[in-house]
Scaffold this motif. Sequence first.
Motif, PDB file in Angstrom:
ATOM      1  N   GLY A  93       0.903  -1.239   0.101  1.00 23.03           N
ATOM      2  CA  GLY A  93      -0.045  -0.116  -0.049  1.00 23.03           C
ATOM      3  C   GLY A  93       0.716   1.298   0.111  1.00 23.03           C
ATOM      4  O   GLY A  93       2.159   1.038   0.144  1.00 23.03           O
ATOM      5  N   SER A  95       0.370   5.466   1.077  1.00 29.23           N
ATOM      6  CA  SER A  95      -0.426   6.525   1.735  1.00 29.23           C
ATOM      7  C   SER A  95       0.106   7.834   1.882  1.00 29.23           C
ATOM      8  O   SER A  95       1.417   7.890   1.897  1.00 29.23           O
ATOM      9  CB  SER A  95      -1.015   6.068   3.008  1.00 29.23           C
ATOM     10  N   ILE A 271      -4.263   9.054   4.135  1.00 28.69           N
ATOM     11  CA  ILE A 271      -5.212   8.339   3.233  1.00 28.69           C
ATOM     12  C   ILE A 271      -4.395   7.832   2.280  1.00 28.69           C
ATOM     13  O   ILE A 271      -3.323   8.184   1.602  1.00 28.69           O
ATOM     14  CB  ILE A 271      -6.155   9.185   2.900  1.00 28.69           C
ATOM     15  N   GLY A 272      -4.566   6.585   1.705  1.00 24.04           N
ATOM     16  CA  GLY A 272      -3.906   5.774   0.624  1.00 24.04           C
ATOM     17  C   GLY A 272      -4.672   4.557   0.066  1.00 24.04           C
ATOM     18  O   GLY A 272      -5.897   4.512   0.346  1.00 24.04           O
ATOM     19  N   VAL A 273      -4.062   3.875  -0.805  1.00 27.24           N
ATOM     20  CA  VAL A 273      -4.648   2.641  -1.439  1.00 27.24           C
ATOM     21  C   VAL A 273      -3.725   1.520  -1.002  1.00 27.24           C
ATOM     22  O   VAL A 273      -2.420   1.602  -0.960  1.00 27.24           O
ATOM     23  CB  VAL A 273      -4.521   2.911  -2.832  1.00 27.24           C
ATOM     24  N   ASP A 274      -4.489   0.332  -0.994  1.00 25.45           N
ATOM     25  CA  ASP A 274      -3.733  -0.967  -0.878  1.00 25.45           C
ATOM     26  C   ASP A 274      -4.310  -2.002  -1.968  1.00 25.45           C
ATOM     27  O   ASP A 274      -5.201  -1.874  -2.513  1.00 25.45           O
ATOM     28  CB  ASP A 274      -4.221  -1.480   0.639  1.00 25.45           C
ATOM     29  N   VAL A 291      -8.971   1.029  -0.374  1.00 25.49           N
ATOM     30  CA  VAL A 291      -8.646   2.243   0.368  1.00 25.49           C
ATOM     31  C   VAL A 291      -8.293   2.272   1.857  1.00 25.49           C
ATOM     32  O   VAL A 291      -8.903   1.670   2.256  1.00 25.49           O
ATOM     33  CB  VAL A 291      -9.634   3.524  -0.018  1.00 25.49           C
ATOM     34  N   ASN A 292      -7.476   2.980   2.277  1.00 26.08           N
ATOM     35  CA  ASN A 292      -6.860   2.697   3.761  1.00 26.08           C
ATOM     36  C   ASN A 292      -6.818   4.527   4.281  1.00 26.08           C
ATOM     37  O   ASN A 292      -6.551   5.151   3.660  1.00 26.08           O
ATOM     38  CB  ASN A 292      -5.889   2.133   4.154  1.00 26.08           C
ATOM     39  N   PHE A 293      -7.439   4.574   5.621  1.00 27.82           N
ATOM     40  CA  PHE A 293      -7.107   5.752   6.091  1.00 27.82           C
ATOM     41  C   PHE A 293      -6.912   5.667   7.427  1.00 27.82           C
ATOM     42  O   PHE A 293      -7.252   4.659   7.994  1.00 27.82           O
ATOM     43  CB  PHE A 293      -8.461   6.664   5.740  1.00 27.82           C
TER      44      PHE A 293
END
Length: 413
Positions: A93, A95, A271-274, A291-293
């Motif tokens: 991921g 972020s 915030i980001g993407v996995d 998506v992760n936050f």
Amino acid sequence: MFPILLATMACAMIWTFPVKAQAPRPAPSFHEAVGMAWAIDPVRTELQVGHHSARARASAAGSWFAGGPVLSGEYMDDHMLGSNEGYTTYQGGVSVPLWLPGQGSATRQVASAEAASIDEQLNVEHLALSIRVLDASAAARIAGARADVARELYEATSRISASVAHAVRGGELASADSQMAQAAVENARGELALAQEEARNATAALEVLLGRPVVPDLDRYGGSDVTKARFVAPRDMEDNDPRVRAAHRNVEAAEANMKLAHRSFMPNPEIGVDAIHEKQYGSPWDNRVGVNFSIPLPSEVRNAPIMSEARNRLAAAGSQETQARRMVHLEMMRVRERLIAATTARQATRNAADSMEARAMAQERAWRVGEVSLDTALAARQMACTARRASVRADVEWHVASIRMLIATGIVP
């Protein structure tokens, strides 16, 4: 024969057209001397580096995100458990931290305010360097004048001693007079040695500042230059003094830092993407994207020290501005009074030196015709040299006071 003829003609041309000696280089002005010192001032280099660093921080604060991206990765399988069923997972991921509302612009304001503060600190250093150059130049001029007066005293006492020795040999004076004259010569020789030592030390100190063995010409600046001052009202002089402006810039930087502390009421969220790539027993390969936050919550344990430090910085900056304004106000008054006193002292010591010189010459003539004793003539010459030294010192101090007044009004002449 022909080479000998050429050499003879060349020698004749050299004798006919002698090589002109180079004229001595004139002494630099005070403005040029300050420029020399400023070019090699190490503090200027340090402040310029700090200014560029603050500008770089202000530019970096214009980024879309509050920091650099954060990469994360995971790898899991079932081999460590003693099994080989084929459970394997790859996960990665990325972020990025986000600005809190108004935090980015507040960060830019802090960096810009610090850069402006360093700009004023450069002006403060230039002012301080100008005063150091002025003091060192005055010390070199006064020490040189002392050496000149000591040389004049030595020459005068040597002249009198030669006359006394001639009279003693002719039986016109007693040997005690010769001993008195010789003692005066030796005292003058000792004073000359001390004065030359002081002059060399003062010149060396000035050379360290300027980088060249020169003494600026201070005589071209006088009281009439004060009429060209940019600011004459005390309040204007205070407001435009670099030390007051620098202190005010520090207050502005502290206020911007306080706003930044208010905007940073919590850690920056991320915030980001996995992406997950995994294989399970008896199942086909499976790919997933999500998506992760991360949102840390506010805490007084974190915020209280930040706010306390910002408040302390603002209070210290305000106190320093008040102290700087008081110091500059007092200094302005002292500079004005010093110029007035130096003007009076210059005229008084000049008149005293002229009177004492006339008296010394009269006493020497009276001694030669036998009207006064030798010790009276020697004492008169000593007093004349002392008055001459005081006059030269007062003259240099008057020029220094005039230049100092111009510096106080915002001009480096």
